[in-house]
Design a protein around this motif. Structure first.
Motif, mmCIF file in Angstrom:
data_model
loop_
_atom_site.group_PDB
_atom_site.id
_atom_site.type_symbol
_atom_site.label_atom_id
_atom_site.label_comp_id
_atom_site.label_asym_id
_atom_site.label_seq_id
_atom_site.Cartn_x
_atom_site.Cartn_y
_atom_site.Cartn_z
ATOM 1 N N TYR A 189 23.830 64.369 18.366
ATOM 2 C CA TYR A 189 23.202 63.048 18.353
ATOM 3 C C TYR A 189 23.242 62.397 19.732
ATOM 4 O O TYR A 189 22.356 61.605 20.082
ATOM 5 C CB TYR A 189 23.830 62.140 17.284
ATOM 6 N N GLU A 208 22.850 64.109 22.498
ATOM 7 C CA GLU A 208 21.787 64.788 23.238
ATOM 8 C C GLU A 208 20.445 64.082 23.060
ATOM 9 O O GLU A 208 19.582 64.144 23.947
ATOM 10 C CB GLU A 208 21.677 66.240 22.785
ATOM 11 N N LEU A 209 20.262 63.407 21.943
ATOM 12 C CA LEU A 209 19.009 62.673 21.711
ATOM 13 C C LEU A 209 18.839 61.552 22.723
ATOM 14 O O LEU A 209 17.715 61.259 23.158
ATOM 15 C CB LEU A 209 18.989 62.106 20.285
ATOM 16 N N GLU A 217 15.855 61.072 25.628
ATOM 17 C CA GLU A 217 15.084 59.833 25.848
ATOM 18 C C GLU A 217 15.181 59.388 27.305
ATOM 19 O O GLU A 217 14.193 58.946 27.899
ATOM 20 C CB GLU A 217 15.588 58.725 24.918
ATOM 21 N N ARG A 243 10.758 69.578 27.467
ATOM 22 C CA ARG A 243 11.693 70.422 26.717
ATOM 23 C C ARG A 243 11.739 71.838 27.292
ATOM 24 O O ARG A 243 12.812 72.442 27.402
ATOM 25 C CB ARG A 243 11.319 70.448 25.239
ATOM 26 N N ARG A 248 23.412 63.724 11.471
ATOM 27 C CA ARG A 248 22.005 63.667 11.842
ATOM 28 C C ARG A 248 21.444 62.280 11.515
ATOM 29 O O ARG A 248 22.115 61.442 10.938
ATOM 30 C CB ARG A 248 21.217 64.759 11.105
ATOM 31 N N ASP A 276 17.921 59.321 12.539
ATOM 32 C CA ASP A 276 17.015 58.788 13.550
ATOM 33 C C ASP A 276 17.717 57.696 14.335
ATOM 34 O O ASP A 276 17.977 56.615 13.796
ATOM 35 C CB ASP A 276 15.759 58.244 12.861
ATOM 36 N N CYS A 332 20.982 56.148 10.799
ATOM 37 C CA CYS A 332 21.931 56.881 11.649
ATOM 38 C C CYS A 332 23.316 56.242 11.600
ATOM 39 O O CYS A 332 24.010 56.205 12.613
ATOM 40 C CB CYS A 332 21.421 56.951 13.092
#
Length: 633
Positions: free
Chosen positions: A105, A107-108, A112, A125, A361, A363, A370
């Motif tokens: 999470y 890494e998200l 961004e 990516r 996991r 959003d 989340c």
């Protein structure tokens, strides 16, 4: 700086799956201890945390027979070793990083922040994958490895983002540790072991392979099988390193183990798979004393029938005298793992499952979706109010772009003022970043980020002094703004322990459980994803869900989704995966499958759908056995 290995005695052990490579390493450790070597001088590196657990159990049993004490032997993964190197204060000063890996999470948020470079997401990516692979292969040994312009600029932004949060991306860990030890002889001495042994050498990255070289002072022994190169824990396993090892160590001893000690069915299946043109051949034959018999095939009608069939088979084996711990069930995904564990427990068979992917996991753009991630981030802050990575995440939750633009400008401000992220946040909250005239903000999102920072400080103060469940529930209440809220089950499972449940201990515990998952299967049947059979040595191995769609994946059968060249690569990868499983069972190999599924379930599970028919008003479809069934039958 090149590694001087001239004083290190080097040995390579080559052998096919089931040929006793791990046992050879264990016997070598016992021999060292029997000859008076201190257990603390020995390091054994395994490809996965669960393989470390298995190696430790087998070593303990072998040491008992040999009459030696192996309790002090270090058994760990190269990743854990790299982070241990970065526990040194000098390493932190050298790198500007903490020994803190990004979770899934987290890494998200990095992704961004990287999107501010302006590249399209798909292109970004792909470029990140290139950087990550290059890090694991030490491409940065060449100062000109990056193309000037866009590539170099994006890479610089990636490094800046990681440095700003003082964190480490998983593919970067081995790279940083190797480069640090190369340039700091004192650190190499501090982290060296007299004897280093590496199992499944082909399943670890090139950086991990070189790290093993750097910490060995007298002997280095590696064991592996080129044909079993499957990604199991390290990103980008480096099979070529198995041959490069011999080139780099002139005079190294080379030992070949050619007798497979798996059951006859597993040995035969592995041999058939090695005959596949996609595989690299290796000298291989069944040992004379292996258990005879054919592969046991379990065939059920529906998926739920298969779960019950597997459970009944294991229960019958346990009644017949088999220990549950001698049974491993390999599964295609988490759904299969959970249902098989449920069926085993219902059949009175103790069982534990190893997670197939990160369990936290959601959003990050939607606070309601989340909550577990937000609670864990808040716990990180309570444990360490100066945790830059936790602050970056905390100030990004709930925003469509995770406040990446604000963070980009905050980095610029921090560089101008020679401050870190936490100090810059403090300035932002105090209004230091406001424009000189008017009410306009100097950076977009400053008010949102400043408000989040203040809310975080209030949470830290409110939760201070609490421990255990009380702390987790309080943090959850503050994060969700719901009085009386209790911590999500996954948070409690990750954080709580039998002893120390302080904020710091629970923060360390949940990161370990997320990033180095393992289960204690000393008395329970072990349920693991297909590829996590690596490093295990069960007496009975059950390969479940062995159907098309799971292996090979559904896209393999659609040339529009997977062109021919990619199909060939996918086939080669799957052949290695099945080969790596086939020879693991020492007593019995079992393959289970189902033949039918409702169309809706098949679509959700991404199964390869065969003939469709109407049955009792429901659309049912035939599910074909895996393309690799013939080799294992």
């Amino acid at each position: 700086m090149s590694q001087d290995t001239s004083q290190v005695k080097v040995t390579r052990i080559v052998g096919g799956v089931g040929c006793g490579k791990t046992q050879e390493l264990i016997e070598r450790v016992c021999s060292l201890l029997s000859n008076g070597e201190k257990a603390e001088s020995v390091l054994a590196l395994c490809a996965t945390p669960q393989a470390c657990e298995s190696f430790t159990l087998r070593l303990g049993a072998a040491a008992k027979v040999a009459g030696v004490n192996a309790d002090g032997v270090t058994v760990t993964t190269p990743r854990a070793l790299a982070l241990e190197v970065f526990s040194d204060a000098e390493a932190v000063r050298w790198s500007g990083r903490e020994p803190r890996l990004l979770t899934a999470y987290e890494e998200l948020f990095l992704l961004e922040d990287m999107k501010t470079c302006g590249l399209r997401p798909k292109r970004l990516r792909e470029m990140l994958k290139f950087f990550y692979r290059s890090w694991t292969e030490l491409a940065d040994d060449d100062p000109n490895w990056l193309l000037a312009g866009e590539e170099a600029n994006v890479h610089a932004l990636l490094k800046v983002n990681l440095a700003f949060t003082r964190s480490i991306a998983e593919p970067e860990a081995g790279n940083l540790a190797v480069n640090y030890l190369r340039g700091h002889a004192g650190a190499r001495d501090a982290h060296s072991f007299t004897h280093v042994l590496v199992d499944d050498y082909q399943r670890i990255s090139r950086a991990s392979q070189l790290l093993a070289d750097l910490v060995a002072s007298e002997t280095l022994t590696i064991a592996g099988d080129r044909a079993a190169c499957v990604q199991v824990y390290d990103s980008y396993p480096y099979a070529a390193g198995f041959d490069e090892f011999m080139d780099a160590h002139e005079g190294a001893e080379d030992i070949e183990l050619s007798a497979c000690h798996a059951c006859a069915a597993g040995a035969a299946g592995a041999a058939k798979l090695l005959a596949d043109p996609a595989m690299q051949s290796i000298a291989f034959h069944a040992a004379e004393d292996v258990a005879a018999g054919q592969t046991t095939m379990l065939e059920a009608t529906l998926p739920e029938d298969e779960f019950g069939a597997v459970a009944r088979f294991v229960a019958d084996a346990v009644v017949g005298g088999m220990s549950p711990a001698d049974v491993t069930v390999a599964t295609p995904n988490g759904v299969w793992s959970r249902n098989i564990v449920k069926a085993l427990l219902a059949a009175k068979v103790p069982a534990q499952a190893l997670a197939d992917r990160q369990p936290v996991r959601g959003d990050i753009r939607d606070n309601e979706r989340c909550v577990p991630a937000r609670v864990l981030t808040a716990l990180d802050l309570v444990a360490d109010p100066d945790n830059a990575l936790a602050w970056r995440c905390w100030c990004g939750y709930g925003d469509w772009l995770a406040n990446s633009s604000a963070m980009a400008n905050l980095r610029k401000y921090a560089a101008e003022q020679d401050k870190d992220l936490v100090g810059s946040l403090r300035d932002m909250a105090n209004g230091a970043l406001a424009a000189d005239e008017g009410d306009a903000e100097r950076i977009v999102g400053a008010k949102r980020v400043g408000a989040s920072y203040k809310a975080g400080l209030a949470l830290i103060e409110s939760a201070s002094g609490l421990e255990g469940t009380a702390l987790l529930d309080k943090v959850t209440e503050l994060v969700t703004s719901q009085e009386g809220a209790t911590a999500p089950g996954i948070v409690s499972a990750l954080c709580l322990g039998e002893q120390d449940n302080s904020a710091a201990a629970m923060a360390e515990r949940f990161r370990s459980r997320l990033l180095a998952p393992r289960v204690d299967a000393a008395s329970a049947a072990l349920v693991v994803p297909y590829d996590q059979v690596a490093g295990l040595s069960p007496k009975v191995l059950i390969i479940s869900g062995f159907v098309n769609g799971f292996i090979p994946c559904r896209e393999y059968f659609d040339s529009a989704e997977m062109p021919l060249d990619k199909q060939e690569k996918e086939h080669a990868k799957d052949a290695r995966r099945v080969y790596a499983m086939a020879g693991k069972a020492s007593k019995q190999l079992v393959v289970s499958r189902f033949t039918t599924s409702c169309l809706e379930t098949a679509g959700v599970m991404k199964l390869h759908i065969g003939r469709i028919r109407l049955q009792d008003g429901k659309r049912m479809c035939a599910i074909e056995p895996s393309n690799f069934t013939e080799q294992l039958a």
